[in-house]
Design a protein around this motif. Sequence first.
Motif, PDB file in Angstrom:
ATOM      1  N   HIS A  33       0.838  -1.203   0.000  1.00 37.72           N
ATOM      2  CA  HIS A  33       0.000   0.000   0.000  1.00 37.72           C
ATOM      3  C   HIS A  33       0.873   1.253   0.000  1.00 37.72           C
ATOM      4  O   HIS A  33       2.078   1.192   0.250  1.00 37.72           O
ATOM      5  CB  HIS A  33      -0.918   0.011   1.212  1.00 37.72           C
ATOM      6  N   GLU A  34       0.257   2.374  -0.274  1.00 40.03           N
ATOM      7  CA  GLU A  34       1.001   3.632  -0.332  1.00 40.03           C
ATOM      8  C   GLU A  34       0.100   4.767   0.149  1.00 40.03           C
ATOM      9  O   GLU A  34      -0.804   5.193  -0.570  1.00 40.03           O
ATOM     10  CB  GLU A  34       1.473   3.892  -1.767  1.00 40.03           C
ATOM     11  N   SER A  35       0.329   5.191   1.404  1.00 38.45           N
ATOM     12  CA  SER A  35      -0.482   6.254   2.000  1.00 38.45           C
ATOM     13  C   SER A  35      -1.965   5.894   1.866  1.00 38.45           C
ATOM     14  O   SER A  35      -2.369   4.780   2.185  1.00 38.45           O
ATOM     15  CB  SER A  35      -0.161   7.599   1.337  1.00 38.45           C
ATOM     16  N   VAL A  36      -2.788   6.815   1.377  1.00 42.66           N
ATOM     17  CA  VAL A  36      -4.206   6.520   1.169  1.00 42.66           C
ATOM     18  C   VAL A  36      -4.517   6.488  -0.330  1.00 42.66           C
ATOM     19  O   VAL A  36      -5.650   6.688  -0.756  1.00 42.66           O
ATOM     20  CB  VAL A  36      -5.116   7.544   1.882  1.00 42.66           C
ATOM     21  N   GLY A  37      -3.485   6.246  -1.135  1.00 46.54           N
ATOM     22  CA  GLY A  37      -3.657   6.174  -2.579  1.00 46.54           C
ATOM     23  C   GLY A  37      -3.689   4.727  -3.048  1.00 46.54           C
ATOM     24  O   GLY A  37      -3.723   3.793  -2.248  1.00 46.54           O
ATOM     25  N   ASN A  38      -3.633   4.540  -4.339  1.00 48.35           N
ATOM     26  CA  ASN A  38      -3.723   3.251  -5.029  1.00 48.35           C
ATOM     27  C   ASN A  38      -5.146   2.684  -4.921  1.00 48.35           C
ATOM     28  O   ASN A  38      -5.874   2.997  -3.974  1.00 48.35           O
ATOM     29  CB  ASN A  38      -2.712   2.236  -4.520  1.00 48.35           C
ATOM     30  N   HIS A  39      -5.499   1.861  -5.893  1.00 51.96           N
ATOM     31  CA  HIS A  39      -6.903   1.467  -5.973  1.00 51.96           C
ATOM     32  C   HIS A  39      -7.075   0.065  -6.542  1.00 51.96           C
ATOM     33  O   HIS A  39      -6.340  -0.345  -7.435  1.00 51.96           O
ATOM     34  CB  HIS A  39      -7.669   2.476  -6.848  1.00 51.96           C
ATOM     35  N   PHE A  40      -8.078  -0.642  -6.009  1.00 50.85           N
ATOM     36  CA  PHE A  40      -8.492  -1.952  -6.499  1.00 50.85           C
ATOM     37  C   PHE A  40      -9.958  -1.850  -6.892  1.00 50.85           C
ATOM     38  O   PHE A  40     -10.739  -1.157  -6.230  1.00 50.85           O
ATOM     39  CB  PHE A  40      -8.350  -3.032  -5.425  1.00 50.85           C
ATOM     40  N   SER A  41     -10.341  -2.567  -7.939  1.00 49.28           N
ATOM     41  CA  SER A  41     -11.732  -2.525  -8.380  1.00 49.28           C
ATOM     42  C   SER A  41     -12.174  -3.888  -8.890  1.00 49.28           C
ATOM     43  O   SER A  41     -11.348  -4.740  -9.206  1.00 49.28           O
ATOM     44  CB  SER A  41     -11.919  -1.469  -9.478  1.00 49.28           C
ATOM     45  N   ALA A  42     -13.495  -4.074  -8.970  1.00 50.25           N
ATOM     46  CA  ALA A  42     -14.046  -5.337  -9.464  1.00 50.25           C
ATOM     47  C   ALA A  42     -15.392  -5.083 -10.120  1.00 50.25           C
ATOM     48  O   ALA A  42     -16.254  -4.412  -9.550  1.00 50.25           O
ATOM     49  CB  ALA A  42     -14.206  -6.335  -8.321  1.00 50.25           C
ATOM     50  N   ALA A  43     -15.571  -5.614 -11.321  1.00 45.06           N
ATOM     51  CA  ALA A  43     -16.806  -5.422 -12.078  1.00 45.06           C
ATOM     52  C   ALA A  43     -17.931  -6.275 -11.505  1.00 45.06           C
ATOM     53  O   ALA A  43     -17.717  -7.420 -11.093  1.00 45.06           O
ATOM     54  CB  ALA A  43     -16.581  -5.775 -13.543  1.00 45.06           C
ATOM     55  N   VAL A  44     -19.133  -5.714 -11.499  1.00 48.33           N
ATOM     56  CA  VAL A  44     -20.301  -6.463 -11.034  1.00 48.33           C
ATOM     57  C   VAL A  44     -21.295  -6.709 -12.167  1.00 48.33           C
ATOM     58  O   VAL A  44     -22.161  -7.579 -12.047  1.00 48.33           O
ATOM     59  CB  VAL A  44     -21.008  -5.747  -9.858  1.00 48.33           C
ATOM     60  N   SER A  45     -21.197  -5.968 -13.249  1.00 40.40           N
ATOM     61  CA  SER A  45     -22.102  -6.158 -14.386  1.00 40.40           C
ATOM     62  C   SER A  45     -21.410  -6.958 -15.484  1.00 40.40           C
ATOM     63  O   SER A  45     -20.176  -7.005 -15.555  1.00 40.40           O
ATOM     64  CB  SER A  45     -22.565  -4.807 -14.942  1.00 40.40           C
ATOM     65  N   ALA A  46     -22.198  -7.560 -16.353  1.00 40.90           N
ATOM     66  CA  ALA A  46     -21.641  -8.396 -17.419  1.00 40.90           C
ATOM     67  C   ALA A  46     -20.737  -7.616 -18.354  1.00 40.90           C
ATOM     68  O   ALA A  46     -19.717  -8.137 -18.826  1.00 40.90           O
ATOM     69  CB  ALA A  46     -22.773  -9.053 -18.201  1.00 40.90           C
ATOM     70  N   ASP A  47     -21.092  -6.354 -18.615  1.00 37.19           N
ATOM     71  CA  ASP A  47     -20.272  -5.545 -19.522  1.00 37.19           C
ATOM     72  C   ASP A  47     -19.098  -4.880 -18.816  1.00 37.19           C
ATOM     73  O   ASP A  47     -18.289  -4.197 -19.439  1.00 37.19           O
ATOM     74  CB  ASP A  47     -21.125  -4.491 -20.232  1.00 37.19           C
ATOM     75  N   GLY A  48     -18.988  -5.084 -17.507  1.00 38.73           N
ATOM     76  CA  GLY A  48     -17.861  -4.547 -16.744  1.00 38.73           C
ATOM     77  C   GLY A  48     -17.987  -3.092 -16.356  1.00 38.73           C
ATOM     78  O   GLY A  48     -17.157  -2.574 -15.601  1.00 38.73           O
ATOM     79  N   LYS A  49     -19.019  -2.417 -16.821  1.00 37.61           N
ATOM     80  CA  LYS A  49     -19.094  -0.964 -16.623  1.00 37.61           C
ATOM     81  C   LYS A  49     -19.570  -0.565 -15.222  1.00 37.61           C
ATOM     82  O   LYS A  49     -19.311   0.551 -14.780  1.00 37.61           O
ATOM     83  CB  LYS A  49     -19.974  -0.338 -17.694  1.00 37.61           C
ATOM     84  N   LYS A  50     -20.264  -1.447 -14.536  1.00 36.08           N
ATOM     85  CA  LYS A  50     -20.612  -1.186 -13.143  1.00 36.08           C
ATOM     86  C   LYS A  50     -19.614  -1.942 -12.290  1.00 36.08           C
ATOM     87  O   LYS A  50     -19.473  -3.158 -12.426  1.00 36.08           O
ATOM     88  CB  LYS A  50     -22.051  -1.630 -12.853  1.00 36.08           C
ATOM     89  N   PHE A  51     -18.926  -1.214 -11.438  1.00 32.75           N
ATOM     90  CA  PHE A  51     -17.824  -1.835 -10.704  1.00 32.75           C
ATOM     91  C   PHE A  51     -17.668  -1.267  -9.305  1.00 32.75           C
ATOM     92  O   PHE A  51     -18.115  -0.149  -9.010  1.00 32.75           O
ATOM     93  CB  PHE A  51     -16.511  -1.670 -11.478  1.00 32.75           C
ATOM     94  N   LEU A  52     -17.043  -2.055  -8.456  1.00 29.01           N
ATOM     95  CA  LEU A  52     -16.738  -1.654  -7.084  1.00 29.01           C
ATOM     96  C   LEU A  52     -15.357  -1.013  -7.041  1.00 29.01           C
ATOM     97  O   LEU A  52     -14.439  -1.451  -7.741  1.00 29.01           O
ATOM     98  CB  LEU A  52     -16.755  -2.873  -6.161  1.00 29.01           C
ATOM     99  N   LEU A  53     -15.201   0.009  -6.207  1.00 36.27           N
ATOM    100  CA  LEU A  53     -13.931   0.722  -6.084  1.00 36.27           C
ATOM    101  C   LEU A  53     -13.788   1.237  -4.666  1.00 36.27           C
ATOM    102  O   LEU A  53     -14.787   1.584  -4.016  1.00 36.27           O
ATOM    103  CB  LEU A  53     -13.905   1.898  -7.067  1.00 36.27           C
ATOM    104  N   ASN A  54     -12.552   1.297  -4.172  1.00 35.53           N
ATOM    105  CA  ASN A  54     -12.353   1.825  -2.829  1.00 35.53           C
ATOM    106  C   ASN A  54     -12.676   3.320  -2.764  1.00 35.53           C
ATOM    107  O   ASN A  54     -12.429   4.066  -3.711  1.00 35.53           O
ATOM    108  CB  ASN A  54     -10.933   1.566  -2.322  1.00 35.53           C
ATOM    109  N   PRO A  55     -13.231   3.761  -1.635  1.00 37.50           N
ATOM    110  CA  PRO A  55     -13.586   5.180  -1.480  1.00 37.50           C
ATOM    111  C   PRO A  55     -12.349   6.065  -1.412  1.00 37.50           C
ATOM    112  O   PRO A  55     -11.247   5.614  -1.097  1.00 37.50           O
ATOM    113  CB  PRO A  55     -14.379   5.215  -0.171  1.00 37.50           C
ATOM    114  N   LYS A  56     -12.547   7.317  -1.701  1.00 39.94           N
ATOM    115  CA  LYS A  56     -11.464   8.290  -1.757  1.00 39.94           C
ATOM    116  C   LYS A  56     -10.718   8.406  -0.430  1.00 39.94           C
ATOM    117  O   LYS A  56     -11.315   8.651   0.611  1.00 39.94           O
ATOM    118  CB  LYS A  56     -12.032   9.653  -2.154  1.00 39.94           C
TER     119      LYS A  56
END
Length: 251
Positions: A33-56
């Motif tokens: 990890h690095e401070s409060v930066g960097n990000h992981f995400s995961a798609a929930v819709s079939a087309d990948g456009k709706k996805f989970l992401l860590n909050p700011k």
Amino acid sequence: MQNIHATEIETKEWALRVDLAAAFRLAVHFDWHESVGNHFSAAVSADGKKFLLNPKWKHFSEIRASDLLLLDADDPEVMNGPEAPDPTAWCIHGAVHAAVPNARVLLHCHPTYATALATLKDPTIKPIDQNTARFFNRIAIDLNFGGLADEAEEGQRIARAFGNQSVMMMGNHGVSVAADTVAEAFEDLYFLERAAKTLVLAYSTGQELNVMSDEIAEKTARSWEDFSEASFAHFDHLKTILDKTDPSYRE
């Protein structure tokens, strides 16, 4: 039937949230990890456009399943809302999920050894042992760093830079790993950092590297594919460790 279907979707999304939250906590465990930066995400819709992401700007060590934002890559108002994500996260992850639907999970961070390699003029992971050979001819290399990824064009360029690969060395930046599941993405990130550490330490001796032949490197890389199920066993084991120390990631 509709309610049953909705329940199944909610159950799958929650399981995905738990796995992604675990990945954040484990990134702290491995010091990626690095401070409060960097990000992981995961798609929930079939087309990948709706996805989970860590909050700011929430530290990886405190992220829970319920904290993850559910975003839509096609929503032009995402950055205007009260829970807008970090601009660089939206730039990279929004672009990748919009353009690469098979990138179901995207882990982007700056782990020490892989990032050190990314600063070299040639950041290739040379096959000098079985871990480095795992990535032989299986990494995209992006040497066109355009500064902090806070503009749409940079995110789109990064998405294109993946090409047909699922692992990318980002010159002057860090690394990104895409996969079908959190477990598989995490395993690639885990071995990528281990491979990078071995290579950096080998470089540090000043001696000539004993690089495998292309034939042996390819054979080794293909052999790794026979152990793909190990990704899930490893990730389940790591979650068990988390459960014993701080299971709050599941909340």
